[in-house]
Design a protein around this motif. Structure first.
Motif, short mmCIF file in Angstrom:
data_model
loop_
_atom_site.label_atom_id
_atom_site.label_comp_id
_atom_site.label_asym_id
_atom_site.label_seq_id
_atom_site.Cartn_x
_atom_site.Cartn_y
_atom_site.Cartn_z
N MET A 195 27.32 28.66 -92.12
CA MET A 195 27.80 28.01 -93.22
C MET A 195 28.27 26.43 -93.32
N LYS A 196 27.70 26.05 -92.09
CA LYS A 196 27.75 24.47 -92.06
C LYS A 196 29.46 23.91 -91.92
N ALA A 197 30.29 24.54 -91.27
CA ALA A 197 31.58 24.26 -91.29
C ALA A 197 31.72 23.51 -89.96
N LEU A 198 31.63 22.32 -89.89
CA LEU A 198 31.57 21.45 -88.68
C LEU A 198 32.92 21.43 -88.03
N TRP A 199 34.14 21.31 -88.82
CA TRP A 199 35.39 21.54 -87.95
C TRP A 199 35.58 22.81 -87.13
N ASP A 200 35.41 23.99 -87.84
CA ASP A 200 35.07 25.11 -87.07
C ASP A 200 34.21 25.25 -86.21
N LEU A 201 33.07 24.63 -86.18
CA LEU A 201 32.06 24.59 -85.28
C LEU A 201 32.40 23.89 -84.00
N GLU A 202 33.25 22.72 -84.15
CA GLU A 202 33.94 21.96 -83.22
C GLU A 202 34.95 22.49 -82.21
N ARG A 203 35.63 23.40 -83.06
CA ARG A 203 36.80 24.16 -82.36
C ARG A 203 36.01 25.32 -81.62
N ALA A 204 35.00 26.06 -81.93
CA ALA A 204 34.56 27.16 -81.29
C ALA A 204 33.63 26.61 -80.08
N LEU A 205 32.97 25.40 -80.20
CA LEU A 205 32.27 24.77 -78.99
C LEU A 205 33.05 24.42 -78.16
N GLY A 206 34.29 23.79 -78.24
CA GLY A 206 35.16 23.58 -77.37
C GLY A 206 35.71 24.74 -76.44
N ILE A 207 35.90 25.85 -77.18
CA ILE A 207 36.26 27.04 -76.46
C ILE A 207 35.23 27.41 -75.53
N TRP A 208 33.89 27.47 -76.21
CA TRP A 208 32.90 28.12 -75.50
C TRP A 208 32.71 27.30 -74.29
N SER A 209 32.85 25.90 -74.30
CA SER A 209 32.38 25.13 -73.25
C SER A 209 33.41 25.24 -72.06
N ASN A 210 34.71 25.31 -72.47
CA ASN A 210 35.77 25.78 -71.41
C ASN A 210 35.78 26.88 -70.72
N SER A 211 35.07 28.21 -71.58
CA SER A 211 34.96 29.34 -70.96
C SER A 211 33.89 29.43 -70.03
N LEU A 212 32.92 28.81 -70.34
CA LEU A 212 31.67 28.72 -69.29
C LEU A 212 32.18 27.98 -68.09
N GLU A 213 32.83 26.75 -68.40
CA GLU A 213 33.19 26.11 -67.08
C GLU A 213 34.00 26.90 -66.18
N ALA A 214 35.07 27.70 -66.84
CA ALA A 214 36.32 28.42 -66.16
C ALA A 214 35.40 29.51 -65.23
N SER A 215 34.24 30.05 -65.88
CA SER A 215 33.60 31.25 -65.37
C SER A 215 32.51 30.52 -64.20
N GLY A 216 32.31 29.46 -64.07
CA GLY A 216 31.67 28.71 -63.02
C GLY A 216 30.16 28.60 -63.64
N ASP A 217 29.53 28.85 -64.79
CA ASP A 217 28.50 28.55 -65.32
C ASP A 217 28.53 26.73 -65.82
N PHE A 218 28.53 26.21 -64.94
CA PHE A 218 28.52 24.56 -65.11
C PHE A 218 27.49 24.03 -65.94
N THR A 219 26.11 24.62 -65.74
CA THR A 219 24.99 24.04 -66.35
C THR A 219 25.02 24.30 -67.96
N ASN A 220 25.33 25.37 -68.21
CA ASN A 220 25.70 25.83 -69.55
C ASN A 220 26.60 25.17 -70.33
N ALA A 221 27.88 25.20 -69.31
CA ALA A 221 28.97 24.38 -69.96
C ALA A 221 28.61 23.01 -70.40
N LEU A 222 27.84 22.19 -69.39
CA LEU A 222 27.54 21.02 -69.88
C LEU A 222 26.77 20.89 -71.10
#
Length: 613
Positions: free
Chosen positions: A241-268
């Motif tokens: 739905m092209k909701a950039l503000w919500d997309l930015e929030r979701a991507l931030g959580i996603w990146s942090n979750s990948l980093e915390a689980s040790g998947d640094f490549t996808n987190a980056l």
């Protein structure tokens, strides 16, 4: 029969708009245009106010606050024309949403409370539920969570009587977020899972918010796999739905979750995508701020034109009335000579009234002249702003363009390409600070400045600003000595955002004028009324005349080039001195040629009244 058909078409199209506006904003705008055509020209009715209000709501959901504001203003004009109190109150609700998007939360709450009173008097439960939700949302943004929960629960109780499943979903979603912010993860989980149990009936917008909330919750519980899955889902919905503000929030959580689980490549990878979205949002926000400045100028011009039109109308009426009186007066002289004395008194009375009207006309002209002067000042500030932007953005944009052209030709080796990108990143960071200074300065020139002082510790703010300049200091091999010999908390009473702008400019100048392998010293001193922040560089120093001008003049001073030919506009120090005055502080400068320059920032260290425009 035709009126009945029009009403049926109106109701049908409004229902379609209500269903589409949270999932498909483009389609909703298409149908809203059909509704506007129904009421064009002689067919205009008070229903047009509701259509324009819905149009503003769609633009708000899409994040276009300037178009939303224009539609709400048009709705207000129609509602005022037909004296439709409900429509006027709805516009207050819409304007509150614009304030919410601009982070003016208390102004938004004030408008929503005014509108709520109207709909309580009219016993309109549907709008009461809507406003209670907005008020709860506003209180949650200023961390008044008890008030937020109270209003959200009232909205939920009303929605037990009024059928509005979309709004009910929004209320439950926001309650989950409020409980999460309070740290009550159990209650947050209950509300989120209530919605998750009926996911199929949710709008895409609510699914985006729901899965972002679930991702945050699972991240705090250290369930990083679930947090990754939920945040990825939220990002997919936001993208659809092209909701950039919500997309930015979701991507931030996603990146942090990948980093915390040790998947640094996808987190980056996700972090880089998030950076692109965040930069895009930054550009949108700055563009909207400039558009709002232009809208203010346009509104001022419209008000001036309306006043001129009213004055012309008054002058025409006065002229017609004067001609009629003169004609009557001549007829009386010719036909009724016996009442000459009476006519003489009438003429004296008329002259008195005419003098009064002329005085009123003069006062109106003086008012217009004053407004013209204000408009000229606004235009001058706007032209100065755009001149600086066009001059200082040309260089980094030109460098970026040249790099892209050369990169397409394969000129750069991999290592060279990385070095050039680092240099470009540094330039863009400086341009970002320049833009922030320009827009902050423009707001103080056009709107005045309303500081929101608070007591807080200075040292963390200094460290944050130093972190922002880490690249520039590393590039010039500059060492920073920060006074950390004691455990004292150095407190000030001022507007926190103002302090960051002041520190960014003062520390930025210290780096600019320090040589390679130079030293910058930062330390603190207190007296009875002020905390002094000393920032001393190891540059070549200032001439006495230049030092006095920097300290005392409240005008833009031509900026000298830095030790590595860094350029500036002179706007930064002007903004620093203005913000210090607004916050009850001032700047002192110590400098000798060959011995560097020491900027001493004096700030209030206790609660007192400070200047406000």
């Amino acid at each position: 029969m035709a009126a009945f058909q029009d009403n049926a078409k109106y109701d049908s199209l409004m229902n379609v708009v209500s269903r589409l506006k949270y999932d498909h904003t483009d389609s909703a705008l298409h149908y809203i245009e059909h509704l506007e055509e129904m009421f064009s020209g002689d067919r205009e009715t008070s229903k047009l106010a509701d259509v324009l209000y819905q149009k503003g709501s769609i633009f708000y959901i899409a994040g276009d606050y300037v178009m939303a504001q224009a539609s709400f203003d048009d709705s207000y004009v129609i509602a005022e024309k037909y004296n439709d109190q409900s429509a006027l109150a709805r516009v207050l609700n819409g304007r509150g949403l614009i304030f919410l998007g601009q982070q003016k939360y208390f102004e938004a709450l004030d408008l929503w409370k005014q509108a709520l009173q109207v709909f309580q008097d009219k016993n309109d439960l549907g709008m009461q539920a809507n406003l209670r939700f907005n008020i709860g949302l506003g209180y949650s943004q200023v961390n008044q969570f008890d008030e937020a929960i109270l209003n959200l629960n009232i909205a939920r109780e009303i929605l037990q009587k009024v059928e509005n499943p979309t709004l009910l979903d929004m209320v439950i979603n926001r309650l989950g977020k409020v409980y999460f912010d309070l740290g009550d993860y159990e209650k947050a989980d209950i509300h989120y899972n209530e919605l998750k149990g009926r996911e199929a009936s949710l709008s895409i917008w609510e699914k985006t918010f729901l899965y972002a909330g679930l991702a945050e919750l699972e991240f705090e519980r250290e369930n990083f796999s679930l947090a990754t899955s939920y945040s990825e889902k939220s990002a997919e919905f936001a993208t659809s739905m092209k909701a950039l503000w919500d997309l930015e929030r979701a991507l931030g959580i996603w990146s942090n979750s990948l980093e915390a689980s040790g998947d640094f490549t996808n987190a980056l990878k996700v972090a880089r995508r998030n950076k692109i979205i965040r930069d895009s949002l930054y550009n949108i926000e700055k563009e909207q701020e400039i558009n709002f400045l232009q809208l203010q100028v346009a509104q001022s011009k419209n008000e001036q034109l309306e006043q001129e039109k009213e004055l012309i109308s008054q002058k025409s009426k006065l002229s017609s009335w004067l001609n009629w009186l003169l004609l009557v007066f001549v007829l009386f002289l010719v036909g009724i000579s016996l009442i000459y004395r009476r006519n003489l008194k009438m003429r004296e009375s008329f002259n008195t009234r005419l003098e009064k009207l002329n005085n009123e006309l003069k006062e109106s002209r003086d008012t217009i002249a004053s407004q013209n002067e204000s408009l000229n000042q606004i235009n001058e500030a706007k032209n100065k702003l755009f001149s600086i932007i066009s001059h200082d953005l040309r260089s980094p944009i030109g460098n970026l363009k040249s790099f892209i052209q050369l990169d397409k030709k394969g000129v750069f080796a991999k290592e060279e390409k990385f070095q050039v990108l680092e240099l470009l990143e540094g330039q863009l960071e400086k341009t970002d600070i320049l833009l922030e200074n320009l827009l902050q300065w423009a707001r103080t020139q056009l709107e005045g400045f309303d500081p929101k002082p608070e007591i807080f510790e200075v040292k963390p703010e200094v460290l944050e600003v130093l972190h922002q300049f880490e690249y520039q200091m590393k590039f010039k091999n500059i060492e920073v000595s920060l006074d950390e010999n004691d455990n004292l908390k150095h407190m000030v009473f001022m507007d926190k955002s103002s302090l960051r702008i002041i520190l960014q400019n003062i520390i930025g100048n210290a780096i600019k004028f320090s040589p390679e392998f130079g030293l910058i010293s930062i330390y603190f001193k207190n007296n009875k009324d002020h905390l002094m922040i000393h920032v001393k560089d190891s540059g070549e120093g200032l001439e006495p005349e230049q030092r006095a001008k920097i300290e005392n003049d409240f005008t833009m001073i031509k900026s000298k080039k830095g030790t590595m030919e860094e350029k500036g506009t002179g706007l930064g120090l002007l903004l620093v001195k203005q913000l210090l005055v607004y916050n009850g502080g001032f700047l002192r400068v110590k400098s000798e040629l060959g011995k560097g320059t020491e900027m001493i920032i004096h700030l209030k260290n206790k609660e007192t009244e400070i200047f406000s425009e």
